[in-house]
Write a protein that holds these residues in place. Sequence first.
Motif, PDB file in Angstrom:
ATOM      1  N   GLY A 142      -5.865  -1.435   4.914  1.00 25.20           N
ATOM      2  CA  GLY A 142      -4.536  -0.972   4.550  1.00 25.20           C
ATOM      3  C   GLY A 142      -4.169  -1.379   3.142  1.00 25.20           C
ATOM      4  N   LEU A 143      -3.060  -0.823   2.667  1.00 26.92           N
ATOM      5  CA  LEU A 143      -2.533  -1.126   1.346  1.00 26.92           C
ATOM      6  C   LEU A 143      -1.048  -1.428   1.463  1.00 26.92           C
ATOM      7  CD1 LEU A 143      -4.732   1.403   1.027  1.00 26.92           C
ATOM      8  CD2 LEU A 143      -4.065   1.242  -1.356  1.00 26.92           C
ATOM      9  N   LEU A 144      -0.543  -2.201   0.526  1.00 25.97           N
ATOM     10  CA  LEU A 144       0.896  -2.400   0.392  1.00 25.97           C
ATOM     11  C   LEU A 144       1.347  -1.772  -0.914  1.00 25.97           C
ATOM     12  CD1 LEU A 144       1.537  -6.095   1.548  1.00 25.97           C
ATOM     13  CD2 LEU A 144       2.420  -4.019   2.626  1.00 25.97           C
ATOM     14  N   LEU A 145       2.395  -0.970  -0.837  1.00 26.24           N
ATOM     15  CA  LEU A 145       3.042  -0.425  -2.023  1.00 26.24           C
ATOM     16  C   LEU A 145       4.358  -1.162  -2.189  1.00 26.24           C
ATOM     17  CD1 LEU A 145       2.440   3.401  -1.430  1.00 26.24           C
ATOM     18  CD2 LEU A 145       0.911   1.720  -2.483  1.00 26.24           C
ATOM     19  N   ASP A 146       4.416  -2.041  -3.163  1.00 26.52           N
ATOM     20  CA  ASP A 146       5.507  -2.982  -3.380  1.00 26.52           C
ATOM     21  C   ASP A 146       5.551  -4.016  -2.261  1.00 26.52           C
ATOM     22  OD1 ASP A 146       6.409  -2.255  -5.879  1.00 26.52           O
ATOM     23  OD2 ASP A 146       7.819  -0.769  -5.128  1.00 26.52           O
ATOM     24  N   CYS A 147       6.117  -5.158  -2.614  1.00 25.43           N
ATOM     25  CA  CYS A 147       6.023  -6.299  -1.697  1.00 25.43           C
ATOM     26  C   CYS A 147       7.220  -7.222  -1.944  1.00 25.43           C
ATOM     27  CB  CYS A 147       4.703  -7.038  -1.936  1.00 25.43           C
ATOM     28  SG  CYS A 147       4.276  -8.257  -0.685  1.00 25.43           S
ATOM     29  N   GLY A 148       8.417  -6.723  -1.613  1.00 28.72           N
ATOM     30  CA  GLY A 148       9.625  -7.501  -1.809  1.00 28.72           C
ATOM     31  C   GLY A 148       9.678  -8.717  -0.900  1.00 28.72           C
ATOM     32  N   GLU A 149      10.618  -9.610  -1.191  1.00 26.19           N
ATOM     33  CA  GLU A 149      10.771 -10.823  -0.390  1.00 26.19           C
ATOM     34  C   GLU A 149      10.939 -10.470   1.092  1.00 26.19           C
ATOM     35  OE1 GLU A 149      14.062 -14.340   0.353  1.00 26.19           O
ATOM     36  OE2 GLU A 149      14.045 -13.321  -1.574  1.00 26.19           O
ATOM     37  N   GLY A 150      10.242 -11.179   1.940  1.00 19.98           N
ATOM     38  CA  GLY A 150      10.340 -10.953   3.375  1.00 19.98           C
ATOM     39  C   GLY A 150       9.372  -9.925   3.921  1.00 19.98           C
ATOM     40  N   THR A 151       8.463  -9.424   3.074  1.00 20.88           N
ATOM     41  CA  THR A 151       7.503  -8.427   3.555  1.00 20.88           C
ATOM     42  C   THR A 151       6.648  -8.971   4.688  1.00 20.88           C
ATOM     43  OG1 THR A 151       7.388  -7.239   1.453  1.00 20.88           O
ATOM     44  CG2 THR A 151       5.471  -7.070   2.890  1.00 20.88           C
ATOM     45  N   LEU A 152       6.185 -10.210   4.560  1.00 23.08           N
ATOM     46  CA  LEU A 152       5.361 -10.785   5.628  1.00 23.08           C
ATOM     47  C   LEU A 152       6.157 -10.886   6.922  1.00 23.08           C
ATOM     48  CD1 LEU A 152       2.799 -12.070   6.679  1.00 23.08           C
ATOM     49  CD2 LEU A 152       3.563 -14.264   5.739  1.00 23.08           C
ATOM     50  N   ALA A 201      -6.988  -7.568   6.523  1.00 27.29           N
ATOM     51  CA  ALA A 201      -7.619  -6.279   6.218  1.00 27.29           C
ATOM     52  C   ALA A 201      -7.013  -5.583   5.012  1.00 27.29           C
ATOM     53  CB  ALA A 201      -7.528  -5.359   7.437  1.00 27.29           C
ATOM     54  N   LEU A 202      -6.098  -6.237   4.308  1.00 31.61           N
ATOM     55  CA  LEU A 202      -5.503  -5.608   3.132  1.00 31.61           C
ATOM     56  C   LEU A 202      -6.575  -5.348   2.067  1.00 31.61           C
ATOM     57  CD1 LEU A 202      -2.108  -7.456   2.571  1.00 31.61           C
ATOM     58  CD2 LEU A 202      -2.436  -5.039   3.127  1.00 31.61           C
ATOM     59  N   ARG A 203      -6.621  -4.131   1.580  1.00 35.00           N
ATOM     60  CA  ARG A 203      -7.577  -3.752   0.534  1.00 35.00           C
ATOM     61  C   ARG A 203      -6.968  -3.941  -0.854  1.00 35.00           C
ATOM     62  NH1 ARG A 203     -12.717  -3.001   2.671  1.00 35.00           N
ATOM     63  NH2 ARG A 203     -12.599  -1.740   4.574  1.00 35.00           N
ATOM     64  N   CYS A 204      -5.694  -3.595  -0.969  1.00 34.00           N
ATOM     65  CA  CYS A 204      -5.067  -3.575  -2.288  1.00 34.00           C
ATOM     66  C   CYS A 204      -3.561  -3.705  -2.111  1.00 34.00           C
ATOM     67  CB  CYS A 204      -5.419  -2.258  -3.000  1.00 34.00           C
ATOM     68  SG  CYS A 204      -4.614  -2.018  -4.596  1.00 34.00           S
ATOM     69  N   ILE A 205      -2.910  -4.361  -3.078  1.00 36.05           N
ATOM     70  CA  ILE A 205      -1.456  -4.433  -3.131  1.00 36.05           C
ATOM     71  C   ILE A 205      -1.040  -3.870  -4.481  1.00 36.05           C
ATOM     72  CG2 ILE A 205       0.575  -5.916  -3.014  1.00 36.05           C
ATOM     73  CD1 ILE A 205      -1.104  -7.933  -1.443  1.00 36.05           C
ATOM     74  N   TRP A 206      -0.225  -2.826  -4.441  1.00 31.48           N
ATOM     75  CA  TRP A 206       0.197  -2.139  -5.656  1.00 31.48           C
ATOM     76  C   TRP A 206       1.675  -2.401  -5.889  1.00 31.48           C
ATOM     77  CZ3 TRP A 206       3.808   1.501  -6.982  1.00 31.48           C
ATOM     78  CH2 TRP A 206       3.639   2.148  -8.214  1.00 31.48           C
ATOM     79  N   ILE A 207       2.035  -2.854  -7.089  1.00 34.62           N
ATOM     80  CA  ILE A 207       3.418  -3.205  -7.422  1.00 34.62           C
ATOM     81  C   ILE A 207       3.918  -2.262  -8.514  1.00 34.62           C
ATOM     82  CG2 ILE A 207       4.978  -5.013  -8.211  1.00 34.62           C
ATOM     83  CD1 ILE A 207       3.642  -5.618  -5.508  1.00 34.62           C
ATOM     84  N   SER A 208       5.097  -1.681  -8.304  1.00 30.62           N
ATOM     85  CA  SER A 208       5.592  -0.631  -9.203  1.00 30.62           C
ATOM     86  C   SER A 208       6.159  -1.169 -10.506  1.00 30.62           C
ATOM     87  CB  SER A 208       6.655   0.208  -8.491  1.00 30.62           C
ATOM     88  OG  SER A 208       7.770  -0.600  -8.120  1.00 30.62           O
ATOM     89  N   HIS A 209       6.901  -2.284 -10.467  1.00 32.00           N
ATOM     90  CA  HIS A 209       7.495  -2.836 -11.683  1.00 32.00           C
ATOM     91  C   HIS A 209       7.926  -4.264 -11.412  1.00 32.00           C
ATOM     92  CE1 HIS A 209      10.912  -1.228  -9.420  1.00 32.00           C
ATOM     93  NE2 HIS A 209      11.734  -1.975 -10.152  1.00 32.00           N
ATOM     94  N   ILE A 210       8.481  -4.919 -12.433  1.00 31.50           N
ATOM     95  CA  ILE A 210       8.656  -6.368 -12.382  1.00 31.50           C
ATOM     96  C   ILE A 210       9.954  -6.804 -11.724  1.00 31.50           C
ATOM     97  CG2 ILE A 210       9.824  -6.604 -14.610  1.00 31.50           C
ATOM     98  CD1 ILE A 210       7.054  -8.896 -13.109  1.00 31.50           C
ATOM     99  N   HIS A 211      10.833  -5.915 -11.337  1.00 32.92           N
ATOM    100  CA  HIS A 211      12.092  -6.336 -10.724  1.00 32.92           C
ATOM    101  C   HIS A 211      11.824  -7.089  -9.421  1.00 32.92           C
ATOM    102  CE1 HIS A 211      14.627  -3.123 -13.028  1.00 32.92           C
ATOM    103  NE2 HIS A 211      14.363  -4.186 -13.752  1.00 32.92           N
ATOM    104  N   ALA A 212      12.633  -8.113  -9.197  1.00 38.76           N
ATOM    105  CA  ALA A 212      12.347  -9.080  -8.138  1.00 38.76           C
ATOM    106  C   ALA A 212      12.317  -8.462  -6.749  1.00 38.76           C
ATOM    107  CB  ALA A 212      13.387 -10.208  -8.180  1.00 38.76           C
ATOM    108  N   ASP A 213      13.107  -7.410  -6.507  1.00 39.46           N
ATOM    109  CA  ASP A 213      13.153  -6.836  -5.162  1.00 39.46           C
ATOM    110  C   ASP A 213      11.898  -6.046  -4.813  1.00 39.46           C
ATOM    111  OD1 ASP A 213      14.073  -5.047  -7.154  1.00 39.46           O
ATOM    112  OD2 ASP A 213      15.028  -3.764  -5.675  1.00 39.46           O
TER     113      ASP A 213
END
Length: 929
Positions: free
Chosen positions: A594-604, A626-638
């Motif tokens: 699987g992949l994560l697209l953005d990962c704000g606080e509390g994702t886990l 099983a995470l393959r990749c985590i993709w983050i869109s921009h630097i804002h904390a949320d």
Amino acid sequence: MARLSNFRLLFSSFSLSKPSTLHFRSIFSTVIASSSSPRRHRNAPLHLTRRNNSNTRGGRGRTTHPMELDKNASSAGFNKRRAEGRDNNDAPKKDLQLKHRKVNPVNTIAYLQILGTGMDTQDTSPSVFLFFDKQRFIFNAGEGLQRFCTEHKIKLSKIDHIFLTRVCSETAGGLPGLLLTLAGMGEEGMCVKIWGPSDLKFLVDAMRSFIPNAAMVHTKSFGGTDDTTVLTGCKLLDNPIVLIENEVVKISAIILRPHHPMTPSETLNSPNGKNQAAAKPGDMSVVYICELPEIKGKFDQDKAKALGLKPGPKYRELQFGNSVQSDRLNITVHPSDVLGPSVPGPIVLLVDCPTKSHLESLLNAQSLTSYYDQEAGKSVTCVIHLSPASVVSSSDYQKWMKKFGSAQHIMAGHEKKNVEIPILKASARIASRLNYVCPQFFPAPGFSSLSSALASSEGSFSESSKVISAENLLKFTLRPYARLGLDRSGTPTTVTSTQIIDELLSEIPEVVEAAHHVSQLWQQANQTKEDLVPAADRNMMIEEPWLCDSTVPSCLENIRRDDLEIVLLGTGSSQPSKYRNVSSIYINLFSKGGLLLDCGEGTLGQLKRRHVHLYGVSGADDVVRALRCIWISHIHADHHTGLARILALRRELLKGVPHEPVLVVGPRQLKRYLDAYQRLEDLDMLFLDCRHTTAASLDAFEDGCDLNNNNREVSASKVDSTLFARESRMQSLWKRPGSPVDKDAVSPILERFRGVIQEAGLKSLISFPVVHCPQAFGVVLKAAERTSTAGKVIPGWKVVYSGDTRPCPELVEASRGATVLIHEATFEEAMVEEAIAKNHSTTNEAIEMGNSADAYRIILTHFSQRYPKIPVLDEANMHKTCVAFDMMSVNVADLPVLPKVLPYLKLLFRNEMIVDESDDVVDAVTAAY
């Protein structure tokens, strides 16, 4: 504040790849100056002064600065200063200093309270709240603390000090969100002092890329050590380190260091070539000691009168412990002359012994000796244990506990019994109601079904009433002395799903029929399958030939349910609320990871809440492994502050197992944060700049060209007259130098990236620039072609995620023919002015982007927290659109049904009113007592 009265967005048409030219509707018109104001020259830049924030949580805040609208861009109007990262410069600088509060030594109320973050998900450390009339202290700030406080109306004002028992993601994951909230309080904001072992400067430096300058953070470290030092023993201190000592409390610390039996030479020659015993700052833990002053004896007025004192201020001076002169006699009256016997003040220990390697340090801590001796006057009243069950269940630890005599022990270290009770009851209630109407998209929430499978470590202490498991919001009263002890009056009661549904049926009786209609949608689809599939093949139920409707894209032909699932873990913007967490999307590829697209606080925590019901307690752990990749869109904390916790857990889960570091793709500012953070805690990851995953960069890599040169062209270069056109200000910003590409360093990571994408069954993962802040991106996921059981080659699906953005041609081009477009829709259409100021999109704009790109389905997400449950929607053009909710799980095989469900979901919220952001979210954490 200057106002812009008549807003319409000037959306000039541009040519796209289809034969027809699409003309976007005009929703931003020229400002008509009032007759009383000077006429603006037609070519002068337009400025708008309004409330806006900088580069923190995507726009929440009260900073005033001008918004410069780009007048040349052939896209929707947008805040150019914000897109270029220049809006920070307009904000007045705050010189925040620690407040010196007047504390009252004669307190009427003082207590400790368990803030149960992580109790139901076992993903983060609970916090402990130490309350006094004029001061508040928090011990540990794990992920979800801010959302927890909003849910339970815990006021965060007057918090001047935060103490960390360890400096790691488990105890400090909630700090960024908490600091951003404190910085935005009132006109002045607040500042805070953070205490902890090791050099906290690492942690603060790691957050500087997204914490504004106004968030003044004062750090105070103790027990620091060089992170390259090999620790082979424990340094013992004779006395605790005194951190705070005032009229109401004395707080001290005792450092625990892990004991490593290996010698330095053995460590350096370890099999994997790594320095296994080398300690990072995050390896140290702390025992905190909170000592309240003694309680003065009762004042005897008769004795005072006999010693010649008149009633008045001198009585109070004596109660404060000061001697005074008699009014009638030539003598000095001492407090002992008029006060009864003093009562020793309560003493509380907070113990965090995270591993058995730390236990030796705890058992041998000489500085604790005086607290074992009940007759020496330092009788411990309460011990809160944050240590895990694997440690507290050991015989050595239990023997150590008995040294404290009659002290009350509260076991707060992830007791399994607490998994049964959801901590965020408001969101669990919404999830239950959504599950009733549409269980296909909303899995059942709650953990009560697991109770039979769970065991508590409390059992080994059951013979003693002085050892209890912590409960959410459990209090231990310290003052007044007459109420010293446990207080369960505020602990929440358990509400079952049955009770929630009974309440729903009473409130909205029509929901029964709605649930029936939703069920029929799937029954009709199943009937269609029966008609289409030969009888001999009807046992192959995993394939879903939904409809023979020509509007269904070819990529969905005979789609399998184990191909793709989109799980919306967080669908709110800016900061978490009771009902919506911040941004995160889990792309479930089933057997391919699987992949994560953005990962704000509390994702886990969200992953745990979803998977514990479906797959058991360890279900979320399997997802993280099983995470393959985590993709983050921009630097804002949320959008990324949950990343460190996910990475740290994955490292722990795969310890001793051969594996590759997980790939993190994000803006280059994120790497600075992660590099600084890794000085505290190993994150076991490879980082790849989003710029290197644009179409142009990937083509350059494939062709063996110079990445530095090719990266100067944006991925959407085929779109004419765009925001990012050659030589434009925005393109200049996007390609701004500062991080020259080291081809030798990047190429192996790109090679690894290509392998990860292939292993996940994807044809490509391509980032593209969007209009929000510097280095903001969207992403396109394309699945590889597949072959049906009949041997037919079927094209792969295409999922596009916009990240945070204004409408722009790059997004339309990237979304061309998408199977699913997940688009941010922060504001309702009536708030287009706000959307422009903060470079977000409205619901109508998001739908228009999807329609222009001919996307098959549009999922709206990233809603302002002013819409706590459901956003305001325009009923028109919703035929291919659905609104996302937290925990919504959309299987690719169910996409034909997706828009048809929305009207029934809206029925659940027909009585809900829009709640202003300041009422529902901000006020809960800013109002003072």
